[in-house]
Design an enzyme around this catalytic site. Structure first.
Site, PDB file in Angstrom:
ATOM      1  N   LEU A   4      -2.916   7.785  -1.232  1.00  0.00           N
ATOM      2  CA  LEU A   4      -2.382   8.416   0.073  1.00  0.00           C
ATOM      3  C   LEU A   4      -1.413   9.249   0.284  1.00  0.00           C
ATOM      4  CD1 LEU A   4      -3.015   5.211   2.588  1.00  0.00           C
ATOM      5  CD2 LEU A   4      -5.093   6.955   1.058  1.00  0.00           C
ATOM      6  N   GLY A   5      -1.482  10.593   0.146  1.00  0.00           N
ATOM      7  CA  GLY A   5      -0.048  11.081  -0.019  1.00  0.00           C
ATOM      8  C   GLY A   5      -0.564  12.652   0.912  1.00  0.00           C
TER       9      GLY A   5
ATOM     10  N   ARG B 229      -5.234  18.489   6.751  1.00  0.00           N
ATOM     11  CA  ARG B 229      -6.667  18.736   6.519  1.00  0.00           C
ATOM     12  C   ARG B 229      -7.533  17.420   7.369  1.00  0.00           C
ATOM     13  NH1 ARG B 229      -6.166  18.550   0.607  1.00  0.00           N
ATOM     14  NH2 ARG B 229      -3.958  18.127   0.331  1.00  0.00           N
TER      15      ARG B 229
ATOM     16  N   ASP C 289       3.190  14.155   9.365  1.00  0.00           N
ATOM     17  CA  ASP C 289       4.474  12.943   7.591  1.00  0.00           C
ATOM     18  C   ASP C 289       4.582  12.158   9.305  1.00  0.00           C
ATOM     19  OD1 ASP C 289       7.011  11.596   6.955  1.00  0.00           O
ATOM     20  OD2 ASP C 289       7.439  13.626   5.965  1.00  0.00           O
ATOM     21  N   CYS C 290       3.796  10.971   8.472  1.00  0.00           N
ATOM     22  CA  CYS C 290       3.376  10.069   8.945  1.00  0.00           C
ATOM     23  C   CYS C 290       4.652   9.008   9.230  1.00  0.00           C
ATOM     24  CB  CYS C 290       2.742   9.184   7.547  1.00  0.00           C
ATOM     25  SG  CYS C 290       1.960   7.897   8.097  1.00  0.00           S
TER      26      CYS C 290
ATOM     27  N   GLY D 184      -2.085  14.981   0.291  1.00  0.00           N
ATOM     28  CA  GLY D 184      -3.919  14.848   0.431  1.00  0.00           C
ATOM     29  C   GLY D 184      -4.248  13.434   0.290  1.00  0.00           C
TER      30      GLY D 184
ATOM     31  N   ARG E 141      -0.496  20.269 -15.192  1.00  0.00           N
ATOM     32  CA  ARG E 141      -1.494  19.797 -14.274  1.00  0.00           C
ATOM     33  C   ARG E 141      -2.221  21.408 -13.816  1.00  0.00           C
ATOM     34  NH1 ARG E 141      -1.547  18.911  -8.152  1.00  0.00           N
ATOM     35  NH2 ARG E 141      -2.892  18.809  -7.731  1.00  0.00           N
TER      36      ARG E 141
ATOM     37  N   HIS F 141      -7.409  14.126  -7.498  1.00  0.00           N
ATOM     38  CA  HIS F 141      -6.298  12.533  -7.931  1.00  0.00           C
ATOM     39  C   HIS F 141      -6.820  11.823  -9.133  1.00  0.00           C
ATOM     40  CE1 HIS F 141      -5.384  12.415  -3.178  1.00  0.00           C
ATOM     41  NE2 HIS F 141      -3.872  13.460  -3.814  1.00  0.00           N
TER      42      HIS F 141
ATOM     43  N   ASN G 143       3.610  22.239 -13.011  1.00  0.00           N
ATOM     44  CA  ASN G 143       2.590  21.685 -11.906  1.00  0.00           C
ATOM     45  C   ASN G 143       2.927  22.673 -11.476  1.00  0.00           C
ATOM     46  OD1 ASN G 143       1.309  20.854  -9.868  1.00  0.00           O
ATOM     47  ND2 ASN G 143       1.759  18.673  -9.271  1.00  0.00           N
TER      48      ASN G 143
ATOM     49  N   GLU H 156       1.762  10.670 -11.650  1.00  0.00           N
ATOM     50  CA  GLU H 156       1.213  11.680 -12.747  1.00  0.00           C
ATOM     51  C   GLU H 156       2.402  12.123 -13.664  1.00  0.00           C
ATOM     52  OE1 GLU H 156       0.530  13.141  -8.937  1.00  0.00           O
ATOM     53  OE2 GLU H 156      -1.907  13.455  -8.724  1.00  0.00           O
TER      54      GLU H 156
ATOM     55  N   GLY I   5       1.176   5.400   0.850  1.00  0.00           N
ATOM     56  CA  GLY I   5       0.419   3.700   0.434  1.00  0.00           C
ATOM     57  C   GLY I   5       1.461   3.068  -0.398  1.00  0.00           C
ATOM     58  N   GLU I   6       2.303   3.980  -0.866  1.00  0.00           N
ATOM     59  CA  GLU I   6       3.910   3.448  -1.782  1.00  0.00           C
ATOM     60  C   GLU I   6       5.029   3.505  -0.437  1.00  0.00           C
ATOM     61  OE1 GLU I   6       5.357   5.827  -4.793  1.00  0.00           O
ATOM     62  OE2 GLU I   6       3.381   5.951  -5.445  1.00  0.00           O
ATOM     63  N   ASN I   7       4.970   3.248   0.805  1.00  0.00           N
ATOM     64  CA  ASN I   7       5.807   3.674   1.692  1.00  0.00           C
ATOM     65  C   ASN I   7       5.839   3.085   2.645  1.00  0.00           C
ATOM     66  OD1 ASN I   7       8.514   4.533   0.316  1.00  0.00           O
ATOM     67  ND2 ASN I   7       6.522   6.183  -0.159  1.00  0.00           N
TER      68      ASN I   7
HETATM   69  P1  AMP Z   1       2.884  12.521  -1.207  1.00  0.00           P
HETATM   70  O1  AMP Z   1       2.294  13.723  -0.989  1.00  0.00           O
HETATM   71  O2  AMP Z   1       2.405  11.742  -2.393  1.00  0.00           O
HETATM   72  O3  AMP Z   1       4.312  12.943  -1.668  1.00  0.00           O
HETATM   73  O4  AMP Z   1       2.980  12.235  -0.029  1.00  0.00           O
HETATM   74  C1  AMP Z   1       4.036  12.855   1.209  1.00  0.00           C
HETATM   75  C2  AMP Z   1       3.489  11.894   2.356  1.00  0.00           C
HETATM   76  O5  AMP Z   1       3.841  10.911   2.565  1.00  0.00           O
HETATM   77  C3  AMP Z   1       4.883  12.617   3.623  1.00  0.00           C
HETATM   78  O6  AMP Z   1       4.015  13.321   4.413  1.00  0.00           O
HETATM   79  C4  AMP Z   1       5.299  11.037   4.469  1.00  0.00           C
HETATM   80  O7  AMP Z   1       3.853  11.290   5.553  1.00  0.00           O
HETATM   81  C5  AMP Z   1       4.338   9.920   3.887  1.00  0.00           C
HETATM   82  N1  AMP Z   1       5.628   9.314   3.972  1.00  0.00           N
HETATM   83  C6  AMP Z   1       6.829   9.058   2.439  1.00  0.00           C
HETATM   84  N2  AMP Z   1       7.319   8.226   3.191  1.00  0.00           N
HETATM   85  C7  AMP Z   1       6.819   7.402   4.111  1.00  0.00           C
HETATM   86  C8  AMP Z   1       7.337   5.891   4.772  1.00  0.00           C
HETATM   87  N3  AMP Z   1       8.607   5.559   4.788  1.00  0.00           N
HETATM   88  N4  AMP Z   1       6.879   5.747   5.790  1.00  0.00           N
HETATM   89  C9  AMP Z   1       5.557   6.315   6.123  1.00  0.00           C
HETATM   90  N5  AMP Z   1       5.010   7.682   5.711  1.00  0.00           N
HETATM   91  C10 AMP Z   1       5.984   7.741   4.515  1.00  0.00           C
END
Ligand code: AMP
Length: 418
Positions: free
Chosen positions: A222-223, A254, A296-297, A225, A104, A193, A25, A398, A346-348
């Protein structure tokens, strides 16, 4: 450093042995890689080269729980791939068991509706799509060229982020702009996605015990992006990302959807070029711009819990816009079987999921708070109380999807040759 020619590997897997796929990727300044068993998802080797193009470019290899880091000179994609090939050469049994290389590719334009075996014509077509993804497709092509040089015997497969959305109807993908911009320049909604959505759709069908063709889903990936996609009859019928991955809900840096009039207004008021405004919309907006803290969330959630009002407002806007997107995507679906959360947030983030569901009671979605708290760090599960619609967390994969596509296409090609 060994050149890719020197490192060229003649790989013919021993019959009956586990067969692996090398998944590449190539991003604009990064290269993620993994060697994957497509049937089990096992990853004997994975890693990432980061900050390519800058002086502190490096590559990290992860194997058997251990990490090894190397500085990269020159700081290019090619040297990252050479370092990867050289590293792989140290493990001849692993190299012998490679059956394909899966790439990818971000943009397949209107041409690519599914994964393909790469040949010179398709390679040219991927290059032709570079106008639509100028940062990504050229990097993807670098990965393809270097891998062809290093592994000339192996089939190379391209898996496109946009392909899953290619069955969207025209009334969903056309923008209300002069029609010739679509006809002559390809300006339309493509969506991204897609590989993640395809994986999650298959997982949803398995977990909900219903064929994908009968499911109506909204997938919230939800990452950094973020996008939401309505899935009906196993394919995308509408999605929030557009010509580029800038459109839609709030992203890490973004802006997502905004009044297009803002661009000219800011250019005028700040005396900046449209390129400079574009950079603000891509890199300084979203969670970062709103919170003034981070993209970062986790950082924003922590600040909000400590009373930071702007962080609290940022999370409110994020969840409100997600819920609004769910509402819009109900139009092509009519009925919802499951809203699925995936991707890093979304996963966390149980908080973002709970806040989003707070708005969606009208769809019959009621949060199961205990289940919601438990679905983190890769755990899948239903997070809503029983009702006609459900909310789920389904971790995406992915790389595994790319590995599966690669094995299937390589086997089909072998069958044709036999
Ligand atoms: P991804 O692009 O799918 O790898 O997602 C990355 C983003 O996931 C990071 O920038 C965080 O904002 C978010 N993230 C990861 N772990 C957590 C968590 N435990 N709580 C909230 N957001 C998270």
């Amino acid at each position: 450093m060994t050149s890719t020619n020197d490192a060229s590997i003649n790989s013919t897997p021993a019959s009956g042995a586990t067969s692996y796929v090398l998944v590449l990727n190539c991003g604009s300044s990064s290269l993620k890689f993994a060697v994957i068993d497509a049937s089990t998802g096992e990853q004997p080797l994975s890693g990432m080269a980061e900050r390519l193009g800058s002086d502190d470019a490096e590559i990290v290899f992860k194997q058997n729980g251990a990490k090894q880091t190397q500085a990269l000179t020159p700081h290019t994609h090619k040297s990252a791939l050479q370092a990867l090939v050289t590293y792989l050469l140290g493990y001849p049994a692993l190299v012998q068991s490679l059956t394909a290389i899966g790439h990818r590719v971000v943009h397949g334009g209107e041409h690519f509706r599914e994964a393909i075996l790469i040949d010179s014509l398709s390679q040219q077509r991927i290059a032709d799509c570079s106008n639509l993804a100028p940062l990504h497709n050229p990097a993807n092509l670098l990965g393809i060229e270097a891998a062809q040089e290093a592994f000339p015997q192996l089939p190379q497969v391209a898996v496109f982020d946009t392909a899953f959305h290619q069955q969207m109807p025209d009334y969903a993908y056309l923008y209300p702009l002069p029609y010739e911009y679509y006809r002559d320049l390809g300006v339309r909604r493509y969506g991204f996605h897609g590989t993640s959505c395809r994986y999650v759709t298959a997982e949803a069908a398995r977990l909900l015990n219903k064929p994908a063709a009968e499911l109506k889903l909204i997938i919230a990936h939800l990452g950094n992006g973020a996008s939401l996609t309505a899935v009906k009859h196993g394919h995308s019928v509408d999605t929030t990302m557009g010509l580029t991955p800038l459109e839609g809900v709030v992203h890490g840096t973004r802006c997502g959807s905004i009044d297009p009039g803002i661009i000219a207004y800011l250019a005028h008021r700040l005396n900046k070029s449209t390129d400079e405004i574009d950079a603000i919309l891509w890199k300084k907006s979203g969670l970062l711009g709103l919170s003034g803290l981070s993209n970062d969330c986790r950082t924003i959630e922590e600040a909000a819990a400590n009373g930071h009002e702007q962080a609290q407002l940022t999370l409110e806007i994020y969840a409100y816009r997600l819920a609004k997107a769910v509402g819009e995507l109900m139009i092509p679906l009519g009925r919802l079987d499951a809203l699925v959360f995936t991707g890093g947030i979304g996963e966390n983030s149980s908080l973002i999921r709970a806040r989003t569901l707070d708005w969606l009671g009208f769809l019959g979605l009621q949060l199961d708070s205990e289940a919601n708290e438990q679905c983190i760090r890769g755990k899948a599960g239903k997070i809503s109380q029983n009702g006609h619609a459900a909310a789920w967390v389904i971790p995406t994969n992915e790389e595994l999807m790319i590995a599966r596509d690669s094995v299937a296409l390589a086997a089909a090609a072998q069958g044709e040759q036999a």
